[in-house]
Design a protein around this motif. Structure first.
Motif, PDB file in Angstrom:
ATOM      1  N   ASP A 195      -9.864  -1.573   8.339  1.00 16.46           N
ATOM      2  CA  ASP A 195     -10.131  -2.003   8.914  1.00 16.46           C
ATOM      3  C   ASP A 195      -9.512  -2.668  10.838  1.00 16.46           C
ATOM      4  OD1 ASP A 195     -12.706  -1.915   8.216  1.00 16.46           O
ATOM      5  OD2 ASP A 195     -12.841  -4.395   8.159  1.00 16.46           O
ATOM      6  N   LEU A 196      -8.007  -3.402  10.096  1.00 16.58           N
ATOM      7  CA  LEU A 196      -7.354  -3.540  10.916  1.00 16.58           C
ATOM      8  C   LEU A 196      -6.563  -3.022  11.514  1.00 16.58           C
ATOM      9  CD1 LEU A 196      -6.435  -6.581   8.949  1.00 16.58           C
ATOM     10  CD2 LEU A 196      -8.062  -6.730  10.811  1.00 16.58           C
ATOM     11  N   VAL A 197      -5.786  -1.685  10.952  1.00 16.09           N
ATOM     12  CA  VAL A 197      -4.492  -0.828  11.117  1.00 16.09           C
ATOM     13  C   VAL A 197      -5.371   0.041  12.169  1.00 16.09           C
ATOM     14  CG1 VAL A 197      -3.232  -1.568  10.042  1.00 16.09           C
ATOM     15  CG2 VAL A 197      -4.675   0.712   8.989  1.00 16.09           C
ATOM     16  N   GLY A 198      -4.543   1.378  13.110  1.00 15.04           N
ATOM     17  CA  GLY A 198      -5.279   2.172  14.304  1.00 15.04           C
ATOM     18  C   GLY A 198      -4.788   3.851  12.746  1.00 15.04           C
ATOM     19  N   PRO A 199      -5.092   4.185  13.522  1.00 16.53           N
ATOM     20  CA  PRO A 199      -4.995   5.673  12.733  1.00 16.53           C
ATOM     21  C   PRO A 199      -3.653   6.294  12.056  1.00 16.53           C
ATOM     22  CG  PRO A 199      -5.969   6.614  14.474  1.00 16.53           C
ATOM     23  CD  PRO A 199      -6.138   5.233  14.428  1.00 16.53           C
ATOM     24  N   ALA A 200      -2.253   5.886  13.383  1.00 17.38           N
ATOM     25  CA  ALA A 200      -1.738   6.324  12.487  1.00 17.38           C
ATOM     26  C   ALA A 200       0.033   5.635  11.551  1.00 17.38           C
ATOM     27  CB  ALA A 200      -0.691   6.853  13.841  1.00 17.38           C
ATOM     28  N   SER A 201      -0.931   4.598  11.644  1.00 21.90           N
ATOM     29  CA  SER A 201      -0.100   3.299  10.348  1.00 21.90           C
ATOM     30  C   SER A 201      -1.200   3.631   9.194  1.00 21.90           C
ATOM     31  CB  SER A 201       0.131   2.390  11.021  1.00 21.90           C
ATOM     32  OG  SER A 201       0.716   2.241  12.259  1.00 21.90           O
ATOM     33  N   ARG A 202      -2.084   4.222   8.490  1.00 21.99           N
ATOM     34  CA  ARG A 202      -2.878   4.152   7.553  1.00 21.99           C
ATOM     35  C   ARG A 202      -2.059   4.088   6.550  1.00 21.99           C
ATOM     36  NH1 ARG A 202      -7.726   6.448  10.034  1.00 21.99           N
ATOM     37  NH2 ARG A 202      -8.659   5.619  11.205  1.00 21.99           N
ATOM     38  N   GLY A 203      -1.455   4.815   7.066  1.00 20.22           N
ATOM     39  CA  GLY A 203      -0.367   4.822   5.246  1.00 20.22           C
ATOM     40  C   GLY A 203       0.646   3.708   5.162  1.00 20.22           C
ATOM     41  N   ALA A 218       0.067   0.682   5.982  1.00 18.66           N
ATOM     42  CA  ALA A 218      -0.471  -0.228   5.536  1.00 18.66           C
ATOM     43  C   ALA A 218      -1.599  -0.052   3.851  1.00 18.66           C
ATOM     44  CB  ALA A 218      -2.039  -0.070   6.300  1.00 18.66           C
ATOM     45  N   MET A 219      -1.321   0.815   3.801  1.00 17.39           N
ATOM     46  CA  MET A 219      -2.053   1.401   2.289  1.00 17.39           C
ATOM     47  C   MET A 219      -0.591   1.243   1.377  1.00 17.39           C
ATOM     48  SD  MET A 219      -5.232   2.196   2.314  1.00 17.39           S
ATOM     49  CE  MET A 219      -4.540   0.242   3.927  1.00 17.39           C
ATOM     50  N   GLY A 220       0.571   1.748   1.786  1.00 10.55           N
ATOM     51  CA  GLY A 220       1.486   1.225   1.163  1.00 10.55           C
ATOM     52  C   GLY A 220       1.637   0.125   1.288  1.00 10.55           C
ATOM     53  N   PHE A 221       1.538  -0.609   1.914  1.00  9.85           N
ATOM     54  CA  PHE A 221       1.574  -2.541   1.670  1.00  9.85           C
ATOM     55  C   PHE A 221       1.292  -3.014   0.321  1.00  9.85           C
ATOM     56  CE2 PHE A 221       4.334  -2.238   5.561  1.00  9.85           C
ATOM     57  CZ  PHE A 221       5.920  -3.030   5.150  1.00  9.85           C
ATOM     58  N   TRP A 279       6.741   2.393  -9.118  1.00 11.53           N
ATOM     59  CA  TRP A 279       5.438   2.514  -8.548  1.00 11.53           C
ATOM     60  C   TRP A 279       5.013   1.868  -6.774  1.00 11.53           C
ATOM     61  CZ3 TRP A 279       0.377   2.847 -11.057  1.00 11.53           C
ATOM     62  CH2 TRP A 279      -1.310   2.786 -10.849  1.00 11.53           C
ATOM     63  N   GLY A 280       5.162   0.146  -7.245  1.00 17.88           N
ATOM     64  CA  GLY A 280       4.909  -0.204  -6.226  1.00 17.88           C
ATOM     65  C   GLY A 280       6.370  -0.042  -5.068  1.00 17.88           C
ATOM     66  N   LEU A 281       7.906  -0.201  -5.724  1.00 23.15           N
ATOM     67  CA  LEU A 281       8.143  -0.470  -4.357  1.00 23.15           C
ATOM     68  C   LEU A 281       8.030   0.972  -3.563  1.00 23.15           C
ATOM     69  CD1 LEU A 281      11.183  -2.014  -6.454  1.00 23.15           C
ATOM     70  CD2 LEU A 281      10.133  -2.683  -4.208  1.00 23.15           C
ATOM     71  N   GLY A 282       7.626   1.606  -4.478  1.00 24.50           N
ATOM     72  CA  GLY A 282       8.262   3.358  -3.603  1.00 24.50           C
ATOM     73  C   GLY A 282       6.931   3.141  -2.257  1.00 24.50           C
ATOM     74  N   GLN A 283       6.020   2.396  -2.816  1.00 21.61           N
ATOM     75  CA  GLN A 283       4.761   3.051  -2.205  1.00 21.61           C
ATOM     76  C   GLN A 283       4.986   2.629  -0.192  1.00 21.61           C
ATOM     77  OE1 GLN A 283       0.452   2.345  -4.114  1.00 21.61           O
ATOM     78  NE2 GLN A 283       1.731   1.054  -5.290  1.00 21.61           N
ATOM     79  N   LEU A 284       6.075   1.329  -0.155  1.00 26.87           N
ATOM     80  CA  LEU A 284       5.913   1.330   0.969  1.00 26.87           C
ATOM     81  C   LEU A 284       6.750   1.827   1.556  1.00 26.87           C
ATOM     82  CD1 LEU A 284       8.406  -2.370  -0.431  1.00 26.87           C
ATOM     83  CD2 LEU A 284       6.121  -2.313   0.753  1.00 26.87           C
ATOM     84  N   VAL A 285       7.662   3.068   0.895  1.00 24.92           N
ATOM     85  CA  VAL A 285       8.083   3.674   1.226  1.00 24.92           C
ATOM     86  C   VAL A 285       7.516   5.095   2.316  1.00 24.92           C
ATOM     87  CG1 VAL A 285       9.812   6.016   1.765  1.00 24.92           C
ATOM     88  CG2 VAL A 285      10.678   3.395   0.867  1.00 24.92           C
ATOM     89  N   THR A 286       6.719   5.280   0.954  1.00 27.42           N
ATOM     90  CA  THR A 286       6.220   6.631   0.930  1.00 27.42           C
ATOM     91  C   THR A 286       4.867   6.756   1.683  1.00 27.42           C
ATOM     92  OG1 THR A 286       4.689   6.291  -0.623  1.00 27.42           O
ATOM     93  CG2 THR A 286       6.437   7.631  -1.339  1.00 27.42           C
ATOM     94  N   GLY A 287       3.966   4.632   1.845  1.00 29.47           N
ATOM     95  CA  GLY A 287       2.529   5.494   3.022  1.00 29.47           C
ATOM     96  C   GLY A 287       3.054   5.367   4.124  1.00 29.47           C
ATOM     97  N   TRP A 288       4.054   4.859   4.416  1.00 22.56           N
ATOM     98  CA  TRP A 288       5.371   5.273   5.734  1.00 22.56           C
ATOM     99  C   TRP A 288       5.148   6.889   6.215  1.00 22.56           C
ATOM    100  CZ3 TRP A 288       9.920   7.509   6.270  1.00 22.56           C
ATOM    101  CH2 TRP A 288      10.519   7.766   8.014  1.00 22.56           C
ATOM    102  N   TRP A 289       5.801   7.503   5.224  1.00 19.59           N
ATOM    103  CA  TRP A 289       6.270   8.729   5.239  1.00 19.59           C
ATOM    104  C   TRP A 289       4.863   9.552   5.667  1.00 19.59           C
ATOM    105  CZ3 TRP A 289       8.997  11.902   0.088  1.00 19.59           C
ATOM    106  CH2 TRP A 289       9.932  13.235   0.606  1.00 19.59           C
ATOM    107  N   LEU A 295      -3.458   8.788  -0.662  1.00 15.75           N
ATOM    108  CA  LEU A 295      -4.994   9.118  -1.398  1.00 15.75           C
ATOM    109  C   LEU A 295      -6.167   8.666  -0.454  1.00 15.75           C
ATOM    110  CD1 LEU A 295      -4.529  10.405  -4.458  1.00 15.75           C
ATOM    111  CD2 LEU A 295      -5.799  11.728  -2.681  1.00 15.75           C
ATOM    112  N   LEU A 296      -5.431   7.387  -0.431  1.00 14.57           N
ATOM    113  CA  LEU A 296      -6.289   6.101   0.242  1.00 14.57           C
ATOM    114  C   LEU A 296      -6.033   6.673   1.937  1.00 14.57           C
ATOM    115  CD1 LEU A 296      -5.702   2.779  -1.421  1.00 14.57           C
ATOM    116  CD2 LEU A 296      -8.105   3.747  -1.392  1.00 14.57           C
TER     117      LEU A 296
END
Length: 404
Positions: free
Chosen positions: A103-111, A113-116, A251-261, A312-313
């Motif tokens: 809800d809170l982020v735009g489409p350009a930053s969804r990955g 946000a999901m990573g965080f 898994w947790g730390l990696g998502q800080l990078v992979t969501g942005w990626w 995936l999210l």
């Protein structure tokens, strides 16, 4: 709340309740996965109807008795019931946090946000799995490790009640922009149509749903089978806790990078690669015979899962219309977390028939097939990447995505 169980419950089943059959020992994961899957579905529908915050608070109210049941359980049935409650709680609370961030982020930053979001959760799983193993090694399997869960439930209920604000109007505002732009043909889909589209009708959503299910099937294996395998090789309890923590920590730390990626490089290829990396890692667990070998495999498994999980999210967030996005997330998470139940049943049945190693190899093969399904069936969903455009840093991307 999940971390308190990952190290301790498989050993509690074996040593305290004397469950010799793997299928029986993994019933708590079946209970958790099945109820969480159903709760995910209703979390999306209820969030659209009543708002996000009431669902979040209700989920944490359900969680409060869980640690107490785990501490005092006189029989395995109590453990299973505690995991029914935990599944309901996780379905309501974690689905709602995902929906609120979308809800809170735009489409350009969804990955991103999901990573965080996922990093916060799985780093907590890792820290608690490690702490639970250390506590259990010094103070026994009960009650010490589960006191952490009691503290977490109280803290989360307080934060959800006092600090969290409602976000549903953000989604309604985005839906209004869709309508104003003329991109609104799918705004009025029924829940049944959303279920069909997310499960089968849309190529990308259905590919994401099956990949999510297989991913959590892997997690059921790591949660319920890996600690038993390590214990069978006489690995000390504290080191089992360390091994149980490595996978969700990476898994947790990696998502800080992979969501942005995934916001920069697109979604599809990260998901395909992540599923295949997981398949290799699970095979390495089956081949391993020492703590260093298993540690390397757990790290690799964490890397593969980090590539997949927030991405995936983000795919669901890219494709689903804002008017029914919460329900689409609920359907996707129904399939994804149904993987816990499927994985526990599959791993338990194969392990009872042919042994732990055979169960691990079976899951590795399924994971590789799932990655190939994504490669063949999923279309790129990131709005800019789907059009062959890389968005500039901070630039908005289009919010619509043609249905596959």
């Amino acid at each position: 709340m999940l971390g308190q169980e990952r190290t301790v419950l498989p050993l509690l089943a074996r040593d305290t309740f004397r469950l010799s059959a793997y299928t029986a020992a993994l019933t708590y994961i079946v209970a958790f996965g099945a109820t969480k899957a159903v709760a995910n579905f209703f979390a999306g529908t209820l969030s659209d109807r009543y708002g996000r915050k009431p669902v979040l608070v209700a989920g944490w109210l359900v969680a409060v008795p869980v640690p107490l049941l785990l501490i005092w359980a006189p029989s395995w049935g109590w453990i299973v019931f505690a995991n029914v409650l935990l599944g309901v709680s996780q379905g309501l609370t974690w689905s709602t946090t995902v929906i609120m961030k979308i809800d809170l982020v735009g489409p350009a930053s969804r990955g991103l946000a999901m990573g965080f979001n996922e990093a916060a959760g799985y780093l907590a799983v890792a820290v608690t799995a490690l702490a639970s193993g250390a506590i259990a090694a010094h103070a026994g399997l009960r009650p010490g490790p589960f006191l952490l869960g009691a503290a977490y439930a109280a803290l989360a209920l307080g934060l959800s009640t006092l600090a969290v604000r409602e976000t549903r109007e953000h989604a309604r505002l985005e839906a209004g922009r869709h309508a104003a732009s003329g991109h609104d043909p799918d705004a009025a889909l029924s829940t049944g149509q959303i279920v069909r589209r997310t499960s089968l009708g849309d190529r990308s959503l259905s590919a994401a749903s099956q990949a999510g299910m297989v991913n959590n099937l892997n997690d059921a294996l790591a949660w319920g089978v890996f600690p038993i395998l390590f214990a069978a090789h006489h690995v000390p309890l504290a080191r089992i806790g360390l091994l149980a923590a490595l996978y969700p920590a990476v898994w947790g730390l990696g998502q800080l990078v992979t969501g942005w990626w995934s916001d920069r490089a697109g979604r599809k290829h990260l998901i395909t690669a992540g599923m295949l990396v997981q398949a290799v890692a699970i095979g390495l667990v089956a081949l391993g015979t020492s703590v260093p070998a298993w540690a390397a495999a757990q790290v690799l498994l964490g890397v593969g899962t980090a590539l997949v999980y927030p991405t995936l999210l983000a795919v669901v967030g890219d494709i689903a219309h804002p008017a029914w996005r919460a329900r689409a997330v609920g359907v996707y998470r129904l399939w994804r977390d149904g993987g816990f139940a499927v994985g526990a049943v599959l791993a338990g049945a194969v392990a009872d028939a042919w042994g732990l190693t055979a169960a691990i190899w079976a899951v590795a093969a399924l994971t590789a097939v799932s990655g190939l399904v994504v490669a063949v069936r999923m279309d790129e969903s990131h709005p800019a990447r789907a059009r062959g455009v890389v968005p500039a840093e901070g630039a908005p991307a289009a919010a619509d995505h043609p249905q596959g």
